[in-house]
Design an enzyme around this catalytic site. Structure first.
Site, PDB file in Angstrom:
ATOM      1  N   GLY A 664      38.423  20.995 110.832  1.00 53.01           N
ATOM      2  CA  GLY A 664      37.593  21.377 112.043  1.00 53.01           C
ATOM      3  C   GLY A 664      37.532  21.289 113.221  1.00 53.01           C
ATOM      4  CB  SER A 981      29.442  19.871 112.421  1.00 56.34           C
ATOM      5  OG  SER A 981      28.864  18.328 113.293  1.00 56.34           O
ATOM      6  CB  THR A 982      30.244  24.957 114.604  1.00 54.68           C
ATOM      7  OG1 THR A 982      31.086  24.586 116.604  1.00 54.68           O
ATOM      8  CG2 THR A 982      28.832  25.768 114.564  1.00 54.68           C
ATOM      9  CB  CYS A 983      34.652  22.234 114.971  1.00 59.30           C
ATOM     10  SG  CYS A 983      33.963  19.890 114.254  1.00 59.30           S
ATOM     11  CB  VAL A 984      33.566  20.587 109.845  1.00 60.90           C
ATOM     12  CG1 VAL A 984      34.943  19.415 110.726  1.00 60.90           C
ATOM     13  CG2 VAL A 984      32.726  20.113 110.135  1.00 60.90           C
TER      14      VAL A 984
END
Length: 1015
Positions: A664, A981-984
């Site tokens: 992420g 949580s765009t990273c994950v």
């Protein structure tokens, strides 16, 4: 120069004594002529010596002051031995051959060079031509003739024929063709010493051997052949005997072969040659009546009537594999003629495509000729109809496929000696006596070997395919050729070829590491050429092996449209997976790889070195300077950026942000770097990429000019260490940005960035081992500057005289000025462009040069650096499997409608939403999917971008999304909005009691951008 032996008779002795006296009077010269005319048989034994000494007289400095009567008499002395045979009235070809190889091979013939008309009007040029054809056809030359001598013979032959333009015999064309074919390597290398762009592998031996440039007189005569007058004269000489009603004539093939050799000898004049032929008309004979055709249409009709064309099209229509190509490529006089015609058509048609915009590609019957300029009329007159295009594409496809499956000996790039043989250029040693060239095993088309033929075919296919990609005119599946392959095993077969190729590359690397390299400190020019030659030869050897083991790979790289897109995407992901597995010792998972490194499984040395190695893959990134921090800490990794990296984000107070990885944070880092670097509003005022009116990105064309202007304003000396450092830093940043984009593709991370089509075309061409590099096309200017495109279209269609517009072959570039404003600088589009006005005839060439400058030249350093960085992470040959629109989908995902069921099947759940033993989804989750199904596709895309930062699905479906799409509970307060949580790729969804509430809250969060966090 004296005689080789004493004269054999009284009469020849008289001639001898007179000839050796440079101050011979008019009376004595007349005596010479009478002796030679009256007793030709007695002069033959000393004819060579006669011409040797006559050449000395003809080259004397005193010739300039010779009275006109004596000058005329001296010219008659030159011609005197060439009288026709008294018995049959035919010219003595043996005497003409001696004249050619003894007199015309001399370099100091002031008599001829200053006034060729004086000799040409007395000479039987047809007899001279026949004697030259005979000797060059049989490679029978006098023992002491050198290649330099033959170059002077060629120059004098051209001068004599220029002085007698009334000759229309095709024999002249044949003599030129044979001479230039034989001397092609010499002409190309020695007349283009300063044009590194046009130096080919086959020139290397010649450059070492014959580095001395051609004499100015020789260059002047040869360049006449490619100027407007020379090409016009060529077509005039050609028009009388041509017929294309049934089959091509020898004259048609001869014109084609001669033009091809012109292009080989004068690559810097290639566009001019093609433009002049493109604008030329050819008279044809049909049933006794003459008609006129544009040269492109003439060669299309001639090419389409060849047996080669008919055989391949017939097999294509029968849906058979082209089993006849091998037979058609074997040396045969008739097939050689046909191949030459086909190849010239492809050269001319490829040029036409460069100067043709999409509006004129398939002309409409409703267009009125009166509304068109001359250039538009010419382009449309040369254009092929839809039925002709289908026929041409069918032919090219079914010719190209077998060319990648030919026996290795025919398919691989030949050595320089072999290439000379296949080109028909003859011996390359300076003394011609000891030189024997084995006949080629395949079709002997001058200037073309099998790889060259394959490249010409691929170039034409790509150019037409690009048109069809932009504005479809062929059926959707017309390009596919799946019937030629076992598609059930195609992917595994290609992967096996890639593995073999990879193994071969490793073996070659080890062999090259073990070989002694030339001294790096050597400044000797010949030594430098030898070093480059050795490297080029290794490359050629590598290509030979590559062609042996990878025909399917070759098809994928050079004819990707023959294979379905989804198959190519799967192959791409397989290639990436294989590379990861190999580099990471089988540990594709980042955490397992790090543990393996720590444990010493990858042989990174002692424990301290292993920790240092992992440390180089770790970075601390400030949110305010993401790209700069990434560059500072990761540029030195180079190819090592392929390995897993660890990122810690810090805020403005240098405090670490809380975060989870699992891929992420890496995703967040990569998307943040691209967002920062591609932004036009960077804090340092460095705009690396600019956008067009459709928000499509391409490299900033003026950034290097702006940097140079800025450095000058700071009094930094051009070429100084500081200057070079600043420029090199800019190059490195473009290279690093290419690596970052490559890393996203390598990891399967989609980024919401769209690139201009012409820029993506350069990606695709960077991995093709053919001549199909990106070539600027006027249609691509719409992706760069719509206003410039419209202006050039207005110029193309201008009905008046373009000369009235006072244009020349220069262009104005905008650069930064220390005052804060922009200023313009003028640059030439061609050599001496400021002094070359644009005319009606050459405006297509002007338009083509403008397009090339804007699309290629201005962005060359930026693009080259970016592609070098991209190629460090993604093998360029993998990129060549896709066209521009397909590459954009590979970067940013699929633009087709979101498949909700596919997303649902590839979603994981946690917290309250984790699926229990009963396998039932939580009611809120069922509400969510019910809402997603009923949303418009644009709204679904908004939700997808809200969660993943990208509004598009991966090409092979959501199973390829990294990290996996996931949903967890976000608390029981129904007033809360969903957060992400765009990273994950995680959606935190509160427990809503109704679908209506969920829909309202979800759309509000998506449209307002609220709710993002990095927990």
């Amino acid at each position: 120069m004296g005689p080789a032996s004493s004269p054999s008779c009284e009469s020849s002795s008289e001639v001898w004594l007179i000839m050796r006296d440079e101050s011979s009077s008019q009376t004595l010269l007349v005596t010479i002529i009478n002796i030679v005319k009256q007793r030709p048989a007695s002069i033959k034994p000393v004819l060579k010596s006669y011409y040797v000494d006559l050449a000395r007289l003809a080259g004397a400095d005193s010739l300039a002051n010779l009275p006109s009567q004596q000058h005329q008499t001296l010219c008659e002395a030159v011609i005197a031995p060439l009288v026709k045979d008294i018995d049959n009235g035919a010219p003595d070809l043996d005497a003409y051959q001696t004249f050619a190889y003894t007199f015309l091979t001399c370099s100091k013939l002031r008599l001829l060079q200053r006034n060729p008309e004086s000799i040409a009007q007395l000479l039987d040029l047809e007899a001279l031509t026949q004697s030259i054809i005979h000797s060059f056809s049989s490679h029978q030359f006098p023992e002491d003739v050198t290649r330099d001598d033959l170059l002077w013979l060629l120059a004098h032959f051209v001068a004599l024929n220029r002085a007698a333009p009334a000759s229309h015999s095709s024999l002249y064309l044949e003599a030129l063709y044979l001479q230039m074919s034989f001397l092609a390597v010499d002409i190309r290398s020695r007349s283009n010493q300063n044009d590194d762009e046009y130096t080919s592998d086959s020139d290397e031996d010649t450059k070492i051997r014959d580095f001395v440039p051609l004499p100015e007189y020789v260059v002047d005569q040869l360049e006449f052949l490619v100027n407007e007058e020379g090409i016009a004269g060529l077509l005039r000489r050609f028009t009388s005997t041509t017929s294309i009603t049934t089959h091509i004539s020898e004259d048609t093939s001869l014109l084609a072969g001669y033009t091809l050799i012109l292009l080989q000898c004068f690559p810097t004049h290639g566009d001019d040659i093609k433009m002049r032929l493109f604008q030329g008309d050819i008279q044809t004979v049909d049933g006794g009546s003459k008609s006129t055709l544009p040269s492109v249409k003439f060669f299309w009709k001639a090419a389409s009537k060849t047996d080669v064309f008919a055989t391949i099209v017939q097999e294509a229509n029968a849906k058979e594999k082209s089993t006849s190509v091998l037979a058609l490529l074997k040396q045969d006089p008739m097939h050689d003629m046909e191949w030459r015609t086909l190849l010239l058509f492809l050269e001319l048609y490829n040029f036409q495509l460069r100067v043709t915009d999409d509006e004129d590609f398939l002309p409409r019957e409703t267009d009125l000729a009166i509304e068109q300029s001359q250039v538009t009329q010419r382009i449309r007159a040369c254009s092929l109809s839809l039925s002709e295009l289908k026929l041409l594409v069918n032919f090219l496809k079914h010719l190209a496929i077998p060319l990648y499956h030919l026996p290795a000996a025919m398919r691989s790039s030949p050595s320089s000696e072999r290439l000379d043989a296949m080109m028909g250029v003859g011996p390359t040693r300076n003394n011609l006596r000891d030189s024997k060239t084995a006949p080629p095993a395949v079709v002997s088309v001058t200037g073309m070997d099998i790889p060259g033929l394959r490249d010409a075919v691929s170039s034409a296919l790509h150019a037409i395919y690009e048109r069809d990609s932009r504005r479809p005119f062929l059926p959707r599946d017309f390009w596919l050729m799946t019937a030629h392959f076992d598609m059930t095993a195609f992917i595994s077969a290609v992967v096996l070829e890639e593995l073999r190729l990879d193994e071969l590359s490793e073996e070659e690397g080890e062999e090259n590491d073990n070989e002694d390299n030339p001294s790096a400190s050597s400044h000797d020019l010949a030594g430098d050429w030898l070093s480059r030659l050795t490297y080029r030869r290794r490359q050629r050897t590598s290509e030979e092996y590559r062609s042996i083991i990878g025909p399917k790979l070759q098809v994928l790289r050079n004819m990707p449209f023959a294979i379905p897109f989804d198959v190519r995407v799967r192959i791409f992901r397989q290639f990436v997976h294989l590379d990861k597995t190999k580099r990471r010792g089988g540990h594709v998972d980042p955490d397992r790889w790090r543990l393996a490194v720590i444990a010493g499984e990858h042989d990174h040395g002692p424990s301290a070195l292993r920790r240092q190695f992992l440390g180089r893959h770790t970075a601390t990134i400030n949110r305010g300077r993401v790209f700069d921090d990434a560059f500072d800490q990761f540029y030195s990794l180079g190819e090592g950026l392929k390995e897993p990296i660890q990122i810690t984000f810090v805020d403005q107070f240098d405090q670490p942000e809380a975060g989870i990885d699992g891929g992420g944070v890496t995703k967040e880092f990569l998307t943040s770097v691209t967002n920062d670097a591609f932004s036009p509003e960077r804090d340092d005022d460095r705009t690396y990429f600019v956008s067009n009116t459709q928000n499509l990105l391409y490299p900033n064309p003026s950034i290097f000019d702006d940097m140079a202007a800025n450095l000058r304003s700071q009094s930094v000396t051009e070429g100084s260490g500081d200057w070079r450092d600043a420029m090199n830093d800019l190059v490195k940043r473009y290279e690093f940005l290419g690596r970052i984009v490559g890393k996203c593709m390598y990891e399967g991370i989609l980024i919401d960035i769209s690139f201009a089509g012409f820029f993506l075309l350069k990606w695709a061409s960077s991995g093709q081992n053919t001549s199909t590099d990106y070539r600027a096309n006027i249609n691509d200017l719409r992706d760069l500057d719509a206003e410039l495109y419209q202006g050039l279209m207005s110029l193309k269609n201008y009905p008046g005289d373009v000369a009235d517009l006072s244009l020349d072959f220069t262009i104005a570039d905008s650069v930064w000025d220390p005052s804060g404003h922009r200023r313009t600088i003028t640059r030439p589009l061609r050599k001496d462009g400021a002094n070359i006005p644009v005319t009606n005839k050459d405006r297509p060439l002007y338009i083509s040069y403008v397009a090339n400058h804007r699309l290629v030249a201005q962005q060359h350093r930026q693009t080259k650096a970016f592609l070098r960085g991209l190629g460090t992470i993604i093998n360029p040959s993998w990129l060549s499997m896709f066209n521009q629109s397909e590459l954009q989908r590979l970067i940013g995902g699929d633009s087709s409608e979101i498949d909700v069921e596919d997303l649902r099947q590839n979603t994981s759940y946690s917290g309250l939403y984790a699926i229990g033993d009963d396998g039932q989804e939580h009611p809120t989750i069922r509400f969510f999917w019910d809402v997603m199904r009923k949303l418009k596709d644009s709204e679904r895309r908004d939700v997808l971008k809200y969660v993943t930062s990208t509004p598009r699905a991966p090409l092979l479906g959501f199973s390829q999304l990294k990290p996996q799409f996931s949903i967890r509970d976000g608390g029981s307060d129904e007033e809360r909005l969903p957060s992400t949580s765009t990273c994950v790729n995680l959606l935190k969804l509160p427990v809503y009691k109704s679908a209506a509430t969920l829909r309202a809250k979800l759309l509000y969060a998506v449209q307002s951008g609220a709710g993002f966090d990095l927990s």
